[in-house]
Structure formats: C-alpha cells, structure tokens
Design an enzyme around this catalytic site. Structure first.
Site, mmCIF file in Angstrom:
data_model
loop_
_atom_site.group_PDB
_atom_site.id
_atom_site.type_symbol
_atom_site.label_atom_id
_atom_site.label_comp_id
_atom_site.label_asym_id
_atom_site.label_seq_id
_atom_site.Cartn_x
_atom_site.Cartn_y
_atom_site.Cartn_z
ATOM 1 N N CYS A 156 0.813 -1.226 0.000
ATOM 2 C CA CYS A 156 0.000 0.000 0.000
ATOM 3 C C CYS A 156 0.841 1.268 0.000
ATOM 4 O O CYS A 156 0.333 2.345 -0.306
ATOM 5 C CB CYS A 156 -0.923 0.024 1.219
ATOM 6 S SG CYS A 156 -2.258 -1.144 1.070
HETATM 7 N N1 CO8 Z 1 -20.166 -9.358 8.066
HETATM 8 C C1 CO8 Z 1 -20.685 -9.413 9.318
HETATM 9 N N2 CO8 Z 1 -19.934 -9.589 10.426
HETATM 10 C C2 CO8 Z 1 -18.609 -9.713 10.238
HETATM 11 C C3 CO8 Z 1 -18.009 -9.684 8.972
HETATM 12 C C4 CO8 Z 1 -18.855 -9.497 7.851
HETATM 13 N N3 CO8 Z 1 -18.382 -9.410 6.606
HETATM 14 N N4 CO8 Z 1 -16.675 -9.823 9.110
HETATM 15 C C5 CO8 Z 1 -16.419 -9.960 10.416
HETATM 16 N N5 CO8 Z 1 -17.611 -9.914 11.108
HETATM 17 C C6 CO8 Z 1 -17.794 -10.025 12.553
HETATM 18 C C7 CO8 Z 1 -16.683 -10.840 13.203
HETATM 19 O O1 CO8 Z 1 -16.972 -12.205 13.152
HETATM 20 C C8 CO8 Z 1 -16.689 -10.300 14.617
HETATM 21 O O2 CO8 Z 1 -17.706 -10.927 15.344
HETATM 22 P P1 CO8 Z 1 -17.497 -11.276 16.922
HETATM 23 O O3 CO8 Z 1 -17.350 -9.943 17.591
HETATM 24 O O4 CO8 Z 1 -18.750 -12.002 17.264
HETATM 25 O O5 CO8 Z 1 -16.236 -12.099 16.993
HETATM 26 C C9 CO8 Z 1 -17.084 -8.834 14.448
HETATM 27 O O6 CO8 Z 1 -17.717 -8.751 13.164
HETATM 28 C C10 CO8 Z 1 -15.913 -7.892 14.499
HETATM 29 O O7 CO8 Z 1 -14.875 -8.375 13.614
HETATM 30 P P2 CO8 Z 1 -13.481 -7.665 13.504
HETATM 31 O O8 CO8 Z 1 -12.895 -7.498 14.872
HETATM 32 O O9 CO8 Z 1 -12.646 -8.386 12.495
HETATM 33 O O10 CO8 Z 1 -13.926 -6.261 12.892
HETATM 34 P P3 CO8 Z 1 -13.183 -4.878 12.935
HETATM 35 O O11 CO8 Z 1 -14.056 -3.935 13.637
HETATM 36 O O12 CO8 Z 1 -11.746 -4.988 13.350
HETATM 37 O O13 CO8 Z 1 -13.191 -4.475 11.384
HETATM 38 C C11 CO8 Z 1 -11.634 -4.423 9.531
HETATM 39 C C12 CO8 Z 1 -12.514 -5.279 10.424
HETATM 40 C C13 CO8 Z 1 -12.560 -3.542 8.694
HETATM 41 C C14 CO8 Z 1 -10.855 -5.343 8.624
HETATM 42 C C15 CO8 Z 1 -10.700 -3.537 10.351
HETATM 43 O O14 CO8 Z 1 -10.032 -4.303 11.328
HETATM 44 C C16 CO8 Z 1 -9.645 -2.831 9.523
HETATM 45 O O15 CO8 Z 1 -9.935 -2.101 8.606
HETATM 46 N N6 CO8 Z 1 -8.372 -3.007 9.865
HETATM 47 C C17 CO8 Z 1 -7.267 -2.393 9.160
HETATM 48 C C18 CO8 Z 1 -7.082 -3.079 7.881
HETATM 49 C C19 CO8 Z 1 -5.984 -2.464 7.065
HETATM 50 O O16 CO8 Z 1 -5.786 -1.297 7.014
HETATM 51 N N7 CO8 Z 1 -5.293 -3.312 6.377
HETATM 52 C C20 CO8 Z 1 -4.303 -2.873 5.519
HETATM 53 C C21 CO8 Z 1 -4.356 -3.782 4.381
HETATM 54 S S1 CO8 Z 1 -4.010 -2.973 2.979
HETATM 55 C C22 CO8 Z 1 -2.415 -3.308 2.424
HETATM 56 O O17 CO8 Z 1 -1.437 -3.233 3.076
HETATM 57 C C23 CO8 Z 1 -2.363 -3.672 1.039
HETATM 58 C C24 CO8 Z 1 -1.866 -5.043 0.840
HETATM 59 C C25 CO8 Z 1 -1.833 -5.318 -0.606
HETATM 60 C C26 CO8 Z 1 -3.142 -5.161 -1.301
HETATM 61 C C27 CO8 Z 1 -3.897 -6.408 -1.376
HETATM 62 C C28 CO8 Z 1 -5.044 -6.323 -2.327
HETATM 63 C C29 CO8 Z 1 -5.999 -7.496 -2.251
#
Ligand code: CO8
Length: 373
Positions: A156
C-alpha cells in the site's frame, strides 16, 4: 538542491462498481450453497458452517459503501467469486499498462507536459501481473518515452515510496521529469470467499508527475518539502503468492496465496506508528500541526483515518481536512492516498501545507509533506 514539485496527477477508474448489498448478496449465496452442500458434515461437527456477511457491518467497520472493479460479473457469481480478466497475447498491451496509459495521459495534460519531457517511469504497486519484462518498460514504450523505467512494490505504500524514488532521481540529476504510476487490481488477489476481508478492496490506477520546479508550468503545483519512509516487518498483512509456489504442490490454491490479514492487529499497531511519523516529519520540517491544511491519507478504513488525523491535529479533523474516497473506491492499496490528493488538491491556497501519507503491508509507512505553490 533542486526543488521538486508534483505538477500533475491522473486517475483511471474502472467502469464497473459493486455496492455492499450486491457483494453481500453474492457472498451469502455462496455461504448458503456451502452450508447446504455440507449439511451432513456440519451436523456431524466435522465441518464448520459459514456465517453470512452484512452490508451494515461492512459500512460500520470500514466506511466502505462500494468499490470499482475491472470485472463485476465474475466477482458476483457465487460459483466463481473471482474477476474474469482474460489473458492477452504478448502483442497486446497488458491490462496494467492499459490502466496506466489512461492515468498517465491525464497527469501529463494537467502538468502541461508531453511524453518528450518525461525521462523516467516508475510503476509502483502491490501486485504486478507478471515477473518480467517490467510493466514500467511496457508503459514507457507504449507512451513513447525515452530514458528508463522500472517496477517496484511496497504494497500500500508503493506510491509514497515511488515519489521518494522520483524525487531522489531528479535531485541527483539522473532524471528531469518522472512519471510514477500505481495500477492496482486488488480484486484479483482478494479472497471474495473470506467474510473478514471480502469487502475491503477495489481497483484503480493513479499517476503522478514529478519534476524540477524551475521547469514546471502547471497551474496546480505542490512543492515537495520532504519525504519520510519507514518499514517494520509484520506478518499481519501477507500474500504468499509467488514464483516458488509450483515447487510445493501442497500449497497451491490455499488461502494464503491471496490477501490475508489480521485486521484488528493492523489497526491497533499501524495507527499510532502513522500518527507519530506524520507528527515527527512535520516537526523535522518546522511545520506545526496547526499549519496543516490537508491530510491525504491512505484509504483503508475510515476509523483508522479519523484516529490518525485526530492524533496529529490534537482534535477531530473536519471532513475537508482529511478527505475520504474509500466510501466509493474502497481500499485501492497504493492508489488510495493519491486518489484523495488528485480529487481534493485544487481548493487549497498558495502556501498551504498538506501531507500525503500511505501505510500498509510490510509494515510500510510513507509521508510526503507538500506546500501549494
Ligand atoms: N459481516 C458481518 N460480520 C462480520 C463480517 C462481515 N463481513 N466480518 C467480520 N464480522 C464479525 C466478526 O466475526 C466479529 O464478530 P465477533 O465480535 O462475534 O467475533 C465482528 O464482526 C468484528 O470483527 P473484527 O474485529 O474483524 O472487525 P473490525 O471492527 O476490526 O473491522 C476491519 C474489520 C474492517 C478489517 C478492520 O479491522 C480494519 O480495517 N483493519 C485495518 C485493515 C488495514 O488497514 N489493512 C491494511 C491492508 S491494505 C495493504 O497493506 C495492502 C496489501 C496489498 C493489497 C492487497 C489487495 C488485495
């Protein structure tokens, strides 16, 4: 020392867009089919039932409402969940080259430059569609640019690292004018069957023209006051696809050959690092946070950006201070902060300060402090 400016930017946006509702409908159809097919094993406890996704969760957790993609049909087909992107003959432009040409032409036009003015091309992105020849060399030739070109990948943060490479080349005298491109086809390395991440990414390509301020003619120019890069190794964002995969057949097709992440950890670990880097970078350049008019941040997650901008400014940022494009583009990896810059750079006044900042896999963080000319 030569003063380098950003004198033009360009953006290629694919024509297909997928809303959260459309994506979730396809995902949930896949889940229902999986659970039905594996009903007996699920009841016996040997297979775990899959849980449905939800649009409300996606928007709340990420701020994403829709994403642009190269191909919609393949992604939304519950039996496939992978874009259709046909292979091309070696005589045709590759798709990353094609995206780059569109963005490059816009950036050149904005900078008031022709291809004859450019003597260096960098293609900087998270994934390159082939090992070689470099996509940058293909773009260079397709546009008719003399000089040299190369590809680079810092996930990224590829664009901000690419900007520093371009600035260094101009200041060292190895280039006069640099075209830096970020063709991101994130949909091709996203696991659309993974509930935790199927909504995160979109496709786009950005272009940036960098040149010596003395030769710049653009009506919108930003002086680059400084660039600062940081990398710290982490397995929390990873993709194990690579040229060694075929040497161990047992790993072929496994989920780790696509994007995987521990999103929570990324969030917690990266936000403070980014805020500290921006604050320290501003201090090194004797710019106070009060003087910062705009933060063109990496577009991964709305809450991340709100947290980072609050830490840097010491207060909640106004919407115009940290523009959001991830609502309609999702995370376009290295293109994200440049899309924000491209769409939200014209309204600042001469002398105003801003920061372009990316962060992601590696971990990698890049900040570019700019001042409007
Ligand atoms: N629908 C409904 N519920 C869901 C879903 C869904 N799709 N997904 C997860 N849940 C549930 C989980 O099961 C969990 O339930 P419980 O509390 O019962 O266990 C609850 O929702 C909360 O889950 P999370 O803790 O995982 O949710 P978050 O609030 O942390 O949100 C995010 C998830 C949005 C992923 C968030 O953590 C985030 O954005 N983190 C940062 C991500 C980031 O910036 N990553 C960088 C990656 S980018 C990069 O470097 C590029 C790499 C190369 C590119 C690749 C291209 C493909």
């Amino acid at each position: 020392m030569k003063q380098v400016v950003i004198s033009g930017t360009g953006l290629y946006t694919p024509s297909h867009s997928i809303s959260n509702d459309e994506l979730v409908a396809a995902f949930n159809a896949y889940v229902d089919d999986f659970n039905e097919t594996n009903k007996a094993a699920i009841e016996a406890g040997s297979v775990q039932a899959l849980a449905q996704s939800s649009s409300a969760f996606i928007e709340k957790a990420s701020g994403i409402k829709s994403r642009f993609v190269i191909d919609k049909a393949g992604i939304l087909d519950p039996k496939r969940m992978t874009p259709y992107i046909a292979e091309r003959s070696n005589d045709e432009h590759s798709i990353q080259c094609e995206m780059s040409i569109v963005a490059a032409k816009q950036a050149l036009q904005q900078a008031g430059k022709t291809v004859d003015d450019v003597d260096m091309v960098i293609v900087a992105c998270s994934n390159l569609q082939r090992a070689y020849p470099a996509v940058a060399v293909e773009v260079q030739t397709a546009l008719g640019i003399q000089g040299f070109a190369y590809d680079m990948n810092v996930a990224c943060s590829s664009a901000t690292f690419g900007i520093q490479s371009g600035v260094n080349a101009i200041q060292a005298g190895s280039a006069r004018c640099v075209l830096m491109l970020n063709p991101e086809i994130c949909s091709s390395h996203l696991n659309f069957r993974d509930r935790d991440s199927h909504f995160i990414f979109g496709d786009a390509c950005t272009a940036v023209i960098l040149e010596d301020s003395e030769q710049a003619v653009s009506s919108v120019q930003y002086n680059i006051l400084g660039t600062k890069l940081q990398t710290v190794f982490s397995n929390n964002i990873r993709n194990n696809a690579g040229f060694l995969n075929r040497c161990d057949e047992s790993g072929l097709g496994k989920p780790d050959k696509l994007f995987i992440q521990n999103g929570r950890k990324v969030f917690k670990e990266v936000c403070p690092m980014v805020a500290t880097q921006i604050s320290e970078h501003l201090e090194e350049l004797s710019v106070s946070s009060d003087q910062l008019s705009r933060m063109w941040l990496h577009q991964a997650n709305l809450s991340m950006n709100q947290l980072i901008s609050k830490r840097v400014l010491g207060r909640t940022a106004e919407t115009h201070e940290a523009p959001v494009i991830l609502d309609s583009y999702a995370n376009t990896s290295s293109a994200g902060s440049i899309i924000a810059y491209h769409l939200h750079k014209e309204d600042l006044n001469s002398g105003d300060y801003g920061v372009i900042c990316s962060f992601g896999a590696g971990y990698s963080i890049g900040s570019v402090i700019v001042q409007k000319c």
